[in-house]
Design a protein around this motif. Sequence first.
Motif, PDB file in Angstrom:
ATOM      1  N   MET A  95       0.840  -1.197   0.000  1.00  0.00           N
ATOM      2  CA  MET A  95       0.000   0.000   0.000  1.00  0.00           C
ATOM      3  C   MET A  95       0.874   1.246   0.000  1.00  0.00           C
ATOM      4  O   MET A  95       2.000   1.225   0.488  1.00  0.00           O
ATOM      5  N   HIS A  96       0.330   2.326  -0.517  1.00  0.00           N
ATOM      6  CA  HIS A  96       1.029   3.599  -0.468  1.00  0.00           C
ATOM      7  C   HIS A  96       0.902   4.216   0.922  1.00  0.00           C
ATOM      8  O   HIS A  96      -0.058   3.947   1.659  1.00  0.00           O
ATOM      9  N   GLN A  97       1.848   5.046   1.254  1.00  0.00           N
ATOM     10  CA  GLN A  97       1.746   5.861   2.455  1.00  0.00           C
ATOM     11  C   GLN A  97       0.994   7.145   2.114  1.00  0.00           C
ATOM     12  O   GLN A  97       1.058   7.617   0.992  1.00  0.00           O
ATOM     13  N   PRO A  98       0.242   7.721   3.072  1.00  0.00           N
ATOM     14  CA  PRO A  98       0.174   7.377   4.498  1.00  0.00           C
ATOM     15  C   PRO A  98      -0.859   6.311   4.862  1.00  0.00           C
ATOM     16  O   PRO A  98      -1.010   5.953   6.016  1.00  0.00           O
TER      17      PRO A  98
ATOM     18  N   VAL B 185       7.553   8.203  -1.494  1.00  0.00           N
ATOM     19  CA  VAL B 185       7.492   9.033  -0.280  1.00  0.00           C
ATOM     20  C   VAL B 185       6.265   9.944  -0.362  1.00  0.00           C
ATOM     21  O   VAL B 185       6.091  10.669  -1.347  1.00  0.00           O
ATOM     22  N   PRO B 186       5.396   9.922   0.646  1.00  0.00           N
ATOM     23  CA  PRO B 186       4.183  10.761   0.599  1.00  0.00           C
ATOM     24  C   PRO B 186       4.522  12.229   0.802  1.00  0.00           C
ATOM     25  O   PRO B 186       5.405  12.566   1.592  1.00  0.00           O
ATOM     26  N   ASP B 187       3.828  13.102   0.091  1.00  0.00           N
ATOM     27  CA  ASP B 187       4.063  14.529   0.273  1.00  0.00           C
ATOM     28  C   ASP B 187       3.282  15.029   1.475  1.00  0.00           C
ATOM     29  O   ASP B 187       2.322  14.400   1.944  1.00  0.00           O
ATOM     30  N   ALA B 188       3.694  16.174   1.985  1.00  0.00           N
ATOM     31  CA  ALA B 188       3.098  16.731   3.202  1.00  0.00           C
ATOM     32  C   ALA B 188       1.602  17.013   3.033  1.00  0.00           C
ATOM     33  O   ALA B 188       0.817  16.837   3.974  1.00  0.00           O
TER      34      ALA B 188
ATOM     35  N   PRO C 111       0.789   8.329  13.396  1.00  0.00           N
ATOM     36  CA  PRO C 111       2.170   7.830  13.328  1.00  0.00           C
ATOM     37  C   PRO C 111       3.165   8.987  13.277  1.00  0.00           C
ATOM     38  O   PRO C 111       2.905  10.019  12.650  1.00  0.00           O
ATOM     39  N   GLN C 112       4.298   8.811  13.940  1.00  0.00           N
ATOM     40  CA  GLN C 112       5.339   9.828  13.903  1.00  0.00           C
ATOM     41  C   GLN C 112       6.078   9.806  12.567  1.00  0.00           C
ATOM     42  O   GLN C 112       6.607  10.821  12.122  1.00  0.00           O
ATOM     43  N   GLN C 113       6.120   8.657  11.950  1.00  0.00           N
ATOM     44  CA  GLN C 113       6.808   8.499  10.676  1.00  0.00           C
ATOM     45  C   GLN C 113       5.967   7.647   9.738  1.00  0.00           C
ATOM     46  O   GLN C 113       5.142   6.850  10.169  1.00  0.00           O
ATOM     47  N   TYR C 114       6.229   7.830   8.437  1.00  0.00           N
ATOM     48  CA  TYR C 114       5.567   7.032   7.412  1.00  0.00           C
ATOM     49  C   TYR C 114       6.650   6.395   6.538  1.00  0.00           C
ATOM     50  O   TYR C 114       6.977   6.888   5.452  1.00  0.00           O
ATOM     51  N   PRO C 115       7.241   5.288   7.027  1.00  0.00           N
ATOM     52  CA  PRO C 115       8.352   4.660   6.299  1.00  0.00           C
ATOM     53  C   PRO C 115       7.909   4.084   4.960  1.00  0.00           C
ATOM     54  O   PRO C 115       6.748   3.704   4.775  1.00  0.00           O
ATOM     55  N   VAL C 116       8.840   4.027   4.029  1.00  0.00           N
ATOM     56  CA  VAL C 116       8.549   3.484   2.693  1.00  0.00           C
ATOM     57  C   VAL C 116       9.468   2.304   2.401  1.00  0.00           C
ATOM     58  O   VAL C 116      10.526   2.146   3.025  1.00  0.00           O
ATOM     59  N   SER C 117       9.038   1.479   1.461  1.00  0.00           N
ATOM     60  CA  SER C 117       9.773   0.267   1.069  1.00  0.00           C
ATOM     61  C   SER C 117      10.044  -0.622   2.272  1.00  0.00           C
ATOM     62  O   SER C 117      11.124  -1.200   2.399  1.00  0.00           O
ATOM     63  N   ARG C 118       9.072  -0.719   3.155  1.00  0.00           N
ATOM     64  CA  ARG C 118       9.237  -1.497   4.382  1.00  0.00           C
ATOM     65  C   ARG C 118       7.982  -2.316   4.684  1.00  0.00           C
ATOM     66  O   ARG C 118       6.857  -1.898   4.406  1.00  0.00           O
ATOM     67  N   LEU C 119       8.194  -3.493   5.278  1.00  0.00           N
ATOM     68  CA  LEU C 119       7.096  -4.248   5.872  1.00  0.00           C
ATOM     69  C   LEU C 119       6.846  -3.604   7.233  1.00  0.00           C
ATOM     70  O   LEU C 119       7.772  -3.461   8.036  1.00  0.00           O
ATOM     71  N   ILE C 120       5.603  -3.175   7.504  1.00  0.00           N
ATOM     72  CA  ILE C 120       5.372  -2.368   8.704  1.00  0.00           C
ATOM     73  C   ILE C 120       4.413  -3.003   9.717  1.00  0.00           C
ATOM     74  O   ILE C 120       4.302  -2.510  10.840  1.00  0.00           O
ATOM     75  N   GLY C 121       3.712  -4.066   9.355  1.00  0.00           N
ATOM     76  CA  GLY C 121       2.788  -4.681  10.306  1.00  0.00           C
ATOM     77  C   GLY C 121       1.796  -5.596   9.625  1.00  0.00           C
ATOM     78  O   GLY C 121       1.993  -6.016   8.485  1.00  0.00           O
TER      79      GLY C 121
END
Length: 300
Positions: A17-20, A53-56, A81-91
């Motif tokens: 999925m895309h962030q955020p 990377v998601p834009d603000a 979330p404090q951060q929105y990491p990309v290219s990562r398995l997050i949960g």
Amino acid sequence: MEGSRKNGKNRNPCLTMHQPWASLLVHGIKRIEGRSWPAPIRGCIWIHAAGKVPDAATIKAMEDFYREIYAVNGITDLKFPQQYPVSRLIGCIEVVGCLRREELACWNEVRLEALTDFCWLCEQPQKLRVPIEMRGFHGVYDLERKIYETAVGDLIPVDSSLLVKFRLPNPQDPFSLKPGSISACFPKSKASEIEKSSSLSAAIAAASAAATQYSKKGQNLENNAFNSRNTRNFTRQCQLKNNSSAEHKMVSNEVGTLARHHNEGNSGSYPKQFLHAESSHRLGPHSKIFAAAVRGLRPE
């Protein structure tokens, strides 16, 4: 490769999925995953954040959207979330059902999240302490075993105060809650009679616009990448063809020269076709071997 895109049942299904949106889902803020296609599975599904990377502006639009829809139910202390990491398995999350958008109109807790044709109902979100870098794929795919074994022991539950429990018509059948299984009751629903505030309407519009624009950008990037790959492949094929033609001609000329040279020394030692090698370029794919053989010849 990081995962396998195979048909049939996935042992450790994963969705990119895309962030955020990805982080909002595994943090339990997002309860509905909207898609244009119905959920193909039930149960645990891992969430991978794509590389863009998601834009603000997109992050702000989605956070404002969830602030407004939670405020309708009296919840105002959301922790994003404090951060929105990309290219990562997050949960991971649990997909417990799938409904059409109109069927969610009578579900007070989540009705305002229904912005797409098909709504995947998500429960039990868990996030990774340390997101794991990996490559994602389209659709639902199988998580690589090594990554799964690393991730499964690093999961932590999220704040349970925001979680919603969806009611399955048949608890023994995980597919009992699916598109068309609940008759649309919104004409008499109190939920549908609630008027949306101007700020809520604006938040919904902004979230819809962000998702639509983001999808178009992603599609354009995929199309551009596809066209670029095709262009490179076509150019490469032309180069190979030209190189092969030039090499073929060079070898043909060399063979003809060698044949004439040997023929001048001993004209009766070689077949006549050697003498015509320079004028004929139809030597076939084995011209290199043929040339090497000619070089090895010695006049008697």
